[in-house]
Scaffold this motif. Structure first.
Motif, PDB file in Angstrom:
ATOM      1  N   ASP A   1      26.095  11.989  44.757  1.00  0.00           N
ATOM      2  CA  ASP A   1      25.546  11.042  43.898  1.00  0.00           C
ATOM      3  C   ASP A   1      26.446  10.048  43.472  1.00  0.00           C
ATOM      4  OD1 ASP A   1      23.610  12.885  43.235  1.00  0.00           O
ATOM      5  OD2 ASP A   1      24.638  13.813  41.729  1.00  0.00           O
ATOM      6  N   PRO A   2      26.605   8.991  44.427  1.00  0.00           N
ATOM      7  CA  PRO A   2      27.565   7.561  44.329  1.00  0.00           C
ATOM      8  C   PRO A   2      26.808   6.793  43.257  1.00  0.00           C
ATOM      9  CG  PRO A   2      26.371   7.655  46.395  1.00  0.00           C
ATOM     10  CD  PRO A   2      25.929   8.962  45.754  1.00  0.00           C
ATOM     11  N   VAL A   3      27.632   6.365  42.187  1.00  0.00           N
ATOM     12  CA  VAL A   3      27.295   5.586  41.299  1.00  0.00           C
ATOM     13  C   VAL A   3      28.289   4.139  41.037  1.00  0.00           C
ATOM     14  CG1 VAL A   3      26.886   5.007  38.717  1.00  0.00           C
ATOM     15  CG2 VAL A   3      26.387   7.155  39.863  1.00  0.00           C
ATOM     16  N   ILE A   4      27.594   3.027  41.121  1.00  0.00           N
ATOM     17  CA  ILE A   4      28.491   1.856  41.055  1.00  0.00           C
ATOM     18  C   ILE A   4      28.559   1.595  39.863  1.00  0.00           C
ATOM     19  CG2 ILE A   4      28.638  -0.764  41.799  1.00  0.00           C
ATOM     20  CD1 ILE A   4      26.825   0.079  44.255  1.00  0.00           C
ATOM     21  N   HIS A   5      29.834   1.218  39.334  1.00  0.00           N
ATOM     22  CA  HIS A   5      30.243   0.927  37.843  1.00  0.00           C
ATOM     23  C   HIS A   5      30.709  -0.455  37.780  1.00  0.00           C
ATOM     24  CE1 HIS A   5      30.085   5.245  36.519  1.00  0.00           C
ATOM     25  NE2 HIS A   5      30.458   5.516  37.853  1.00  0.00           N
ATOM     26  N   ALA A   6      30.505  -1.237  36.941  1.00  0.00           N
ATOM     27  CA  ALA A   6      31.066  -2.660  36.859  1.00  0.00           C
ATOM     28  C   ALA A   6      31.699  -2.748  35.501  1.00  0.00           C
ATOM     29  CB  ALA A   6      29.882  -3.574  36.714  1.00  0.00           C
ATOM     30  N   ASP A   7      33.021  -2.738  35.359  1.00  0.00           N
ATOM     31  CA  ASP A   7      33.735  -2.614  34.249  1.00  0.00           C
ATOM     32  C   ASP A   7      34.603  -4.237  34.106  1.00  0.00           C
ATOM     33  OD1 ASP A   7      35.076  -2.414  32.011  1.00  0.00           O
ATOM     34  OD2 ASP A   7      36.571  -0.811  32.766  1.00  0.00           O
ATOM     35  N   GLY A   8      33.665  -5.142  33.603  1.00  0.00           N
ATOM     36  CA  GLY A   8      34.192  -6.578  33.683  1.00  0.00           C
ATOM     37  C   GLY A   8      34.296  -6.969  34.937  1.00  0.00           C
ATOM     38  N   MET A   9      35.452  -7.642  35.489  1.00  0.00           N
ATOM     39  CA  MET A   9      35.976  -7.904  36.659  1.00  0.00           C
ATOM     40  C   MET A   9      36.155  -6.658  37.880  1.00  0.00           C
ATOM     41  SD  MET A   9      35.684 -11.229  36.823  1.00  0.00           S
ATOM     42  CE  MET A   9      36.339 -11.828  38.331  1.00  0.00           C
ATOM     43  N   ASN A  10      36.357  -5.639  37.367  1.00  0.00           N
ATOM     44  CA  ASN A  10      36.618  -4.236  37.961  1.00  0.00           C
ATOM     45  C   ASN A  10      35.247  -3.799  38.372  1.00  0.00           C
ATOM     46  OD1 ASN A  10      38.022  -2.212  39.391  1.00  0.00           O
ATOM     47  ND2 ASN A  10      38.200  -1.098  37.366  1.00  0.00           N
ATOM     48  N   LYS A  11      34.987  -3.561  39.594  1.00  0.00           N
ATOM     49  CA  LYS A  11      33.805  -2.796  40.072  1.00  0.00           C
ATOM     50  C   LYS A  11      34.331  -1.820  41.013  1.00  0.00           C
ATOM     51  CE  LYS A  11      29.109  -4.240  41.990  1.00  0.00           C
ATOM     52  NZ  LYS A  11      28.460  -5.247  42.450  1.00  0.00           N
ATOM     53  N   TYR A  12      33.551  -0.621  40.780  1.00  0.00           N
ATOM     54  CA  TYR A  12      34.146   0.308  41.774  1.00  0.00           C
ATOM     55  C   TYR A  12      32.695   1.442  41.936  1.00  0.00           C
ATOM     56  CZ  TYR A  12      34.914   3.033  37.532  1.00  0.00           C
ATOM     57  OH  TYR A  12      34.791   3.561  36.099  1.00  0.00           O
ATOM     58  N   THR A  13      32.802   2.401  42.792  1.00  0.00           N
ATOM     59  CA  THR A  13      32.071   3.372  43.193  1.00  0.00           C
ATOM     60  C   THR A  13      32.685   4.832  42.750  1.00  0.00           C
ATOM     61  OG1 THR A  13      30.977   1.979  44.791  1.00  0.00           O
ATOM     62  CG2 THR A  13      30.295   4.394  44.639  1.00  0.00           C
ATOM     63  N   SER A  14      31.884   5.682  41.936  1.00  0.00           N
ATOM     64  CA  SER A  14      32.231   6.948  41.558  1.00  0.00           C
ATOM     65  C   SER A  14      31.414   7.826  42.359  1.00  0.00           C
ATOM     66  CB  SER A  14      32.183   7.258  40.145  1.00  0.00           C
ATOM     67  OG  SER A  14      31.085   7.054  39.634  1.00  0.00           O
ATOM     68  N   TYR A  15      32.115   9.282  42.604  1.00  0.00           N
ATOM     69  CA  TYR A  15      31.383  10.140  43.205  1.00  0.00           C
ATOM     70  C   TYR A  15      31.452  11.528  42.574  1.00  0.00           C
ATOM     71  CZ  TYR A  15      31.688   6.840  47.135  1.00  0.00           C
ATOM     72  OH  TYR A  15      31.807   5.536  47.983  1.00  0.00           O
ATOM     73  N   ARG A  16      30.218  12.170  42.667  1.00  0.00           N
ATOM     74  CA  ARG A  16      30.288  13.581  42.016  1.00  0.00           C
ATOM     75  C   ARG A  16      30.960  14.446  43.033  1.00  0.00           C
ATOM     76  NH1 ARG A  16      25.286  16.895  39.600  1.00  0.00           N
ATOM     77  NH2 ARG A  16      26.362  19.052  39.505  1.00  0.00           N
ATOM     78  N   VAL A  17      32.097  15.159  42.669  1.00  0.00           N
ATOM     79  CA  VAL A  17      32.631  16.054  43.568  1.00  0.00           C
ATOM     80  C   VAL A  17      32.435  17.515  42.969  1.00  0.00           C
ATOM     81  CG1 VAL A  17      34.791  16.747  44.571  1.00  0.00           C
ATOM     82  CG2 VAL A  17      34.429  14.490  44.404  1.00  0.00           C
ATOM     83  N   ASP A  18      31.727  18.383  43.657  1.00  0.00           N
ATOM     84  CA  ASP A  18      31.407  19.731  43.313  1.00  0.00           C
ATOM     85  C   ASP A  18      31.996  20.580  44.273  1.00  0.00           C
ATOM     86  OD1 ASP A  18      29.643  19.353  41.073  1.00  0.00           O
ATOM     87  OD2 ASP A  18      28.132  18.379  42.533  1.00  0.00           O
ATOM     88  N   CYS A  19      32.664  21.829  43.596  1.00  0.00           N
ATOM     89  CA  CYS A  19      33.286  23.010  44.369  1.00  0.00           C
ATOM     90  C   CYS A  19      32.707  24.058  43.955  1.00  0.00           C
ATOM     91  CB  CYS A  19      34.917  22.732  44.254  1.00  0.00           C
ATOM     92  SG  CYS A  19      35.556  23.996  45.521  1.00  0.00           S
ATOM     93  N   ARG A  20      31.879  24.739  44.698  1.00  0.00           N
ATOM     94  CA  ARG A  20      31.248  26.084  44.214  1.00  0.00           C
ATOM     95  C   ARG A  20      31.450  27.108  45.155  1.00  0.00           C
ATOM     96  NH1 ARG A  20      28.057  24.802  39.578  1.00  0.00           N
ATOM     97  NH2 ARG A  20      27.560  22.564  39.349  1.00  0.00           N
TER      98      ARG A  20
ATOM     99  N   VAL B   1      35.044  -6.297  52.269  1.00  0.00           N
ATOM    100  CA  VAL B   1      33.647  -6.838  51.947  1.00  0.00           C
ATOM    101  C   VAL B   1      32.560  -5.892  52.264  1.00  0.00           C
ATOM    102  CG1 VAL B   1      34.358  -9.146  52.773  1.00  0.00           C
ATOM    103  CG2 VAL B   1      33.603  -7.249  54.504  1.00  0.00           C
ATOM    104  N   SER B   2      31.375  -6.027  51.700  1.00  0.00           N
ATOM    105  CA  SER B   2      30.279  -5.175  51.591  1.00  0.00           C
ATOM    106  C   SER B   2      30.701  -3.836  51.077  1.00  0.00           C
ATOM    107  CB  SER B   2      29.728  -5.074  53.043  1.00  0.00           C
ATOM    108  OG  SER B   2      29.271  -6.553  53.431  1.00  0.00           O
ATOM    109  N   ARG B   3      31.475  -3.652  50.225  1.00  0.00           N
ATOM    110  CA  ARG B   3      31.954  -2.471  49.674  1.00  0.00           C
ATOM    111  C   ARG B   3      30.672  -1.605  48.850  1.00  0.00           C
ATOM    112  NH1 ARG B   3      35.874  -1.830  46.020  1.00  0.00           N
ATOM    113  NH2 ARG B   3      35.655  -3.870  45.390  1.00  0.00           N
TER     114      ARG B   3
END
Length: 501
Positions: A31-50, A109-111
């Motif tokens: 579940d990668p999700v791209i976040h835009a927080d002002g000038m800061n842009k990043y991708t978060s991932y859901r990490v599951d350990c079961r 680039v192209s991140r």
């Protein structure tokens, strides 16, 4: 054209072996999700350990101590690439000398393209699973923090580790200004800094490092790893070239089929159909070669590239041992220097207070040297265990990769042979001389083909009673009295019996 080759061939659909890290398939990055927080842009991932619960009658993988110790302890957190990088760096510090699995590299680039995000997600998942299954890393405190800490706890853990690193830097700088052992602090901020530090340290230590009985063994290991790196780079480059050739073949067969298709449209009905059949077979071969090239990337190029990264990780482990050796040597030299200073101070009247201070400092350095000696011995033993494990796994991994490549090539050639074999009967329709004529022919494709003798085509009665040499051909576009070869370089004659094209 309907044939068995129209289906995906074995070159791409045969079962791919289960990767070793897939044994920890209970750990996922999704579940990668791209976040835009002002000038800061990043991708978060859901990490599951079961890790599955241990149940009566259910066998637990004996090679997975993490599962044995954490069965049923589920966790789900959000992490970004910088968090994975923190884990990677902390593992190097908490388990110095271990071969830490490679982490996907940063990209400027192209991140945020969908293709790159998915590729990075898969690489991060592979990294995490390898860490969990790693015999030297699966119980590291930073790994449990990464998997289970909520946002506030994880932020606090990163802050504490950063302060610890900053304190080590400040302590090193302060003791260096006082002429202490901090001058030999090993924590370098960049590559240039550590190279400069080594040149200064070697001068201060008179070029002598502490020796151990295993030094010859480690020298042999370093030579082996360096030679392996050179050879593996050559193999990896050749694998990349092989994949490139397969892609060129796919493009070439596509162009070849297009040319036959255009030619078939310009010819008569019977010949045109045969040329169209050739074009169709070329298209199938082009698609087959393209799928084959993709399979070669997954089964040949990617494994060799990943193996090169693992070799680099082995070099980093050896460098950690060298760092510990230099640090221990630096402390021994500092102790020797302070012991000489203490003797002079004791022999000098009125220097009792300074002698006492030097003696207290000497005791601290002796305690630090003892700790450094234990760290050096522990890291040396860990490196030996890791190199031994690396050799065992390398042997099995290389055998599997080569075997998969051989099977891939066999399946590719069988599929191509089926396409050509299906084409032959269609081109033989109509009795083409040299194709449908007498003599031996192969019936069926593959290795089970049967050799049979085909009867010669029937001879017309007029041709049987004529002159054996036969009269000269009659050209329809040239008068009978003229020399046909003197009129044109290209002549046309009446079709002879048996011509199917």
């Amino acid at each position: 054209m309907e044939s068995s080759s129209a289906e995906p061939t074995g070159a791409t659909t045969s079962s791919v072996r289960r990767a070793p890290e897939d044994a920890a398939d209970y750990a996922t990055v999704s579940d990668p999700v791209i976040h835009a927080d002002g000038m800061n842009k990043y991708t978060s991932y859901r990490v599951d350990c079961r890790p599955p619960m241990s149940e009566p009658g259910r066998e637990v993988n004996p090679d997975d101590p993490f599962l044995q110790c954490n069965a049923g302890q589920y966790s789900s957190v959000l992490r970004r690439y910088s968090d994975f990088l923190w884990l990677y760096e902390r593992l190097h510090k908490e388990r110095a000398g271990a071969i830490v699995p490679p982490l996907p590299e940063k990209q400027a680039v192209s991140r945020f393209s969908p293709e790159f995000v998915e590729e990075r997600r898969g690489a991060l998942e592979k990294f995490l699973r390898r860490v969990i299954l790693h015999p030297e890393l699966n119980d590291a405190g930073c790994l449990l923090t990464f998997l289970r800490a909520d946002d506030m706890q994880f932020s606090h853990a990163k802050s504490v580790s950063k302060k610890s690193d900053d304190t080590a830097h400040q302590a090193g700088d302060m003791s260096a200004s006082l002429g202490g052992a901090g001058a030999f602090n090993l924590t370098a901020k960049n590559t240039k800094g550590i190279k400069k530090w080594f040149s200064e340290a070697k001068t201060t230590m008179s070029g002598e490092l502490v020796t151990s009985p295993d030094d010859d063994l480690f020298d042999e290991i370093e030579r082996y790893i360096e030679a392996l790196s050179i050879q593996m780079k050559r193999v990896s480059n050749q694998a990349t070239g092989l994949v490139r050739k397969s892609k060129e073949i796919a493009n070439g067969m596509f162009e070849y089929g297009l040319a036959f298709h255009q030619l078939g449209q310009s010819e008569g009905e019977d010949l045109g159909k045969k040329l169209e059949a050739m074009a169709s077979a070329s298209d199938e071969l082009s698609a087959l070669a393209a799928r084959h090239a993709e399979a070669e990337v997954r089964r040949l190029e990617v494994p060799f590239t990943d193996y090169l990264k693992t070799i680099h990780a082995v070099k980093l482990a050896l460098n950690r041992r060298h760092d510990k050796r230099v640090s221990y040597t630096a402390l021994l030299h500092e102790i020797q220097s302070r012991e000489m200073s203490l003797q002079r101070l004791r022999m000098t009247p009125g220097m009792e207070s300074k002698a006492y201070s030097t003696e207290m400092s000497l005791q601290r350095y002796q305690a630090a040297a003892e700790q450094a000696r234990e760290d050096y011995a522990e890291v040396s033993q860990r490196v030996l265990r890791e190199v031994d494990r690396f050799k065992r796994e390398k042997s099995e991994e290389m055998r599997s990769v080569v075997l998969e490549f051989i099977l891939l090539e066999v399946e590719m050639n069988r599929a191509a042979e089926r396409i050509w074999a299906d084409l032959v009967p269609r081109l033989e329709e109509g009795g083409v001389p040299g194709v449908g004529g007498g003599g031996p022919a192969i019936v069926g494709g593959g290795t089970d083909g049967t050799v049979v003798n085909l009867p010669p085509p029937p001879v017309p009665p007029s041709a049987a009673t004529a002159n054996p040499a036969g009269p000269p051909p009659a050209y329809s576009n040239v008068p009978a009295s003229a020399d046909p070869m003197s009129e044109s370089a290209i002549q046309y004659r009446e079709p002879m019996p048996g011509m199917g094209l």
